[in-house]
Enzyme design. Sequence first.
Site, PDB file in Angstrom:
ATOM      1  N   ASP A   5       0.857  -1.183   0.000  1.00 28.59           N
ATOM      2  CA  ASP A   5       0.000   0.000   0.000  1.00 28.59           C
ATOM      3  C   ASP A   5       0.892   1.231   0.000  1.00 28.59           C
ATOM      4  O   ASP A   5       1.576   1.502   0.991  1.00 28.59           O
ATOM      5  CB  ASP A   5      -0.869   0.021   1.273  1.00 28.59           C
ATOM      6  N   ASP A  42     -10.583  -5.198  -0.890  1.00 28.23           N
ATOM      7  CA  ASP A  42      -9.512  -4.680  -0.026  1.00 28.23           C
ATOM      8  C   ASP A  42     -10.062  -3.834   1.121  1.00 28.23           C
ATOM      9  O   ASP A  42     -10.658  -2.774   0.885  1.00 28.23           O
ATOM     10  CB  ASP A  42      -8.570  -3.825  -0.890  1.00 28.23           C
ATOM     11  N   GLY A  43      -9.826  -4.305   2.358  1.00 30.09           N
ATOM     12  CA  GLY A  43     -10.113  -3.485   3.539  1.00 30.09           C
ATOM     13  C   GLY A  43     -11.117  -4.114   4.487  1.00 30.09           C
ATOM     14  O   GLY A  43     -12.188  -4.565   4.085  1.00 30.09           O
ATOM     15  N   GLY A  44     -10.708  -4.201   5.753  1.00 32.71           N
ATOM     16  CA  GLY A  44     -11.629  -4.680   6.786  1.00 32.71           C
ATOM     17  C   GLY A  44     -11.986  -6.158   6.669  1.00 32.71           C
ATOM     18  O   GLY A  44     -13.028  -6.582   7.162  1.00 32.71           O
TER      19      GLY A  44
HETATM   20  C1  DX5 Z   1      -6.406   0.805   2.888  1.00 31.32           C
HETATM   21  C2  DX5 Z   1      -5.494  -0.204   2.249  1.00 31.32           C
HETATM   22  C3  DX5 Z   1      -5.779  -1.646   2.596  1.00 31.32           C
HETATM   23  C4  DX5 Z   1      -5.793  -1.931   4.048  1.00 31.32           C
HETATM   24  C5  DX5 Z   1      -5.892  -3.397   4.401  1.00 31.32           C
HETATM   25  O1  DX5 Z   1      -6.014   2.069   2.501  1.00 31.32           O
HETATM   26  O2  DX5 Z   1      -5.577  -0.100   0.863  1.00 31.32           O
HETATM   27  O3  DX5 Z   1      -4.929  -2.502   1.845  1.00 31.32           O
HETATM   28  O4  DX5 Z   1      -4.748  -1.362   4.705  1.00 31.32           O
HETATM   29  O5  DX5 Z   1      -5.770  -3.485   5.769  1.00 31.32           O
HETATM   30  P1  DX5 Z   1      -6.955  -3.878   6.777  1.00 31.32           P
HETATM   31  O6  DX5 Z   1      -7.201  -5.339   6.568  1.00 31.32           O
HETATM   32  O7  DX5 Z   1      -6.401  -3.539   8.098  1.00 31.32           O
HETATM   33  O8  DX5 Z   1      -8.163  -3.061   6.407  1.00 31.32           O
HETATM   34 ZN    ZN Z   2      -4.626  -1.672  -0.438  1.00 31.09          ZN
END
Ligand code: DX5
Ligand code: ZN
Length: 210
Positions: free
Chosen positions: A33, A171-173
């Site tokens: 990221d 992607d995310g959460g």
């Molecule tokens: C958010 C990022 C994600 C995220 C994934 O800006 O693109 O890749 O960090 O991490 P978690 O699983 O903690 O949401």
């Molecule tokens: Zn990401």
Amino acid sequence: MKIVVSYINSKYNKYETIRRINNCRNADGIHIDLMDGYYVFNSNFTIMDLLEDFIGINKPIDVHMMIEKPSNYLPFIFNLNPVGIYIHPFTESDPISILNLINNRGIDAGIVINPDEDISSFVQFFPVVKRVLLMSVRPGAGGQEFLMSTINKLVELKKYQSIYNFLIYVDGGIDDTTIKYIQGADGAVSGSFVCLSDDYERQIDKLKAK
Ligand code: DX5
Ligand code: ZN
């Protein structure tokens, strides 16, 4: 479903986190990221360090560029030999050329769709891309809560997937509860759920069991 791991929110430092993901038998890849402090509020703009960070790493790498004008940095990113590069296409004046440039390097060109963006405004890119990263949180930070609006967006995106030929990653959460909502995806990016634990293999097994 493939699980790729984002290392920005971890119990360990960057090097140890990358090393642990690399050693995980069941991790399908590492998700980088990159945040520039302009496209998103946070910044971890360490593009120059990336090559060094990934010496000796053999997991497939994909790069999520949360960056204004990602094309300025592609020559550095190409040196990492990633399998995929995702850009937020509206950060570029001619995104189709940038996506073609990525594909022509033998790297999967990908676009990112944010939670507050309409799938229909990305249709022009679907014939060109090999991957779509559907954001289930607002880009810019790890550790956010999965947005339930992602479920309907995934259904809509799957309709386009049946016409065009691309992979869908969410992607995310993503944790062992929210993964159930995205079973139609080809893969998921998980950060905190894996990296805030000390047993990465066990966490990924939990995701793959669902
Ligand atoms: C958010 C990022 C994600 C995220 C994934 O800006 O693109 O890749 O960090 O991490 P978690 O699983 O903690 O949401
Ligand atoms: Zn990401």
